[in-house]
Motif scaffolding. Structure first.
Motif, PDB file in Angstrom:
ATOM      1  N   LYS A  55       0.813  -1.220   0.000  1.00  0.00           N
ATOM      2  CA  LYS A  55       0.000   0.000   0.000  1.00  0.00           C
ATOM      3  C   LYS A  55       0.846   1.271   0.000  1.00  0.00           C
ATOM      4  N   ASP A  56       2.023   1.214   0.631  1.00  0.00           N
ATOM      5  CA  ASP A  56       2.864   2.407   0.792  1.00  0.00           C
ATOM      6  C   ASP A  56       4.284   2.086   0.347  1.00  0.00           C
ATOM      7  N   LEU A  57       4.593   2.395  -0.888  1.00  0.00           N
ATOM      8  CA  LEU A  57       5.912   2.082  -1.434  1.00  0.00           C
ATOM      9  C   LEU A  57       7.020   2.943  -0.843  1.00  0.00           C
ATOM     10  N   SER A  58       6.657   3.995  -0.107  1.00  0.00           N
ATOM     11  CA  SER A  58       7.688   4.844   0.505  1.00  0.00           C
ATOM     12  C   SER A  58       8.163   4.277   1.847  1.00  0.00           C
ATOM     13  N   ALA A  59       7.476   3.255   2.355  1.00  0.00           N
ATOM     14  CA  ALA A  59       7.867   2.650   3.635  1.00  0.00           C
ATOM     15  C   ALA A  59       9.211   1.944   3.476  1.00  0.00           C
ATOM     16  N   PRO A  60       9.988   1.874   4.566  1.00  0.00           N
ATOM     17  CA  PRO A  60      11.286   1.189   4.487  1.00  0.00           C
ATOM     18  C   PRO A  60      11.123  -0.264   4.050  1.00  0.00           C
ATOM     19  N   GLN A  61      11.978  -0.674   3.141  1.00  0.00           N
ATOM     20  CA  GLN A  61      11.927  -2.024   2.591  1.00  0.00           C
ATOM     21  C   GLN A  61      12.426  -3.055   3.593  1.00  0.00           C
TER      22      GLN A  61
END
Length: 158
Positions: A45-51
């Protein structure tokens, strides 16, 4: 073939992410691997979250699956009246990762496990933490070599 410097950087990020998740899991009384799965689902949902890299997941599962051995190893090498619960939570997380790498990740050179733990302590914890963590891990390097060589802890080779 992968670039060793790039791999080292990605492992450093994986360790940092693992420290964050171990810390959070302990604070929220959650299983670290379940928390990682929750975060992985959130990434959709949130590609900016840390991988969450495969190595971060490996660390979290490894620490969880070997927590009794890891924690007992830390306790056995604490000095000066310290107990595991008395340590700052971030130091506990850093030590758990380093001890897991020392005992259960033979592909990680012992010196790398210790150096990475010290860097994490410098970045995330108190001014005294790197010296304290170095003292604990310094005692474990020889033990880790024995474990990696297949010698049961506390026994010497003939």
């Amino acid at each position: 073939m992968s670039d060793p410097a790039k791999r080292a950087g990605s492992r450093r990020k994986a360790r940092l992410r693992a420290v964050e998740l171990l810390f959070e899991a302990e604070a929220r009384d959650l299983d670290p691997a379940e928390l990682a799965a929750e975060r992985s689902a959130a990434l959709v949902k949130d590609l900016s979250a840390p991988q969450l890299t495969p190595y971060a997941l490996l660390i979290l599962e490894g620490v969880r699956d070997n927590l009794d051995v890891v924690d007992q190893t830390i306790v056995d090498h604490l000095r000066g009246g310290w107990s595991l619960n008395r340590l700052p939570a971030v130091d506990r997380s850093i030590l758990r990762i380093a001890v897991w790498e020392l005992l259960f990740a033979p592909e990680v050179p012992a010196v790398v496990a210790v150096d990475e733990a010290l860097e994490l302590a410098k970045e995330l914890s108190t001014d005294e933490s790197p010296g304290f963590i170095n003292g604990v891990l310094g005692q474990l390097v020889g033990l880790a070599d024995e474990v990696r060589a297949g010698v049961p802890a506390g026994e010497e080779e003939d």
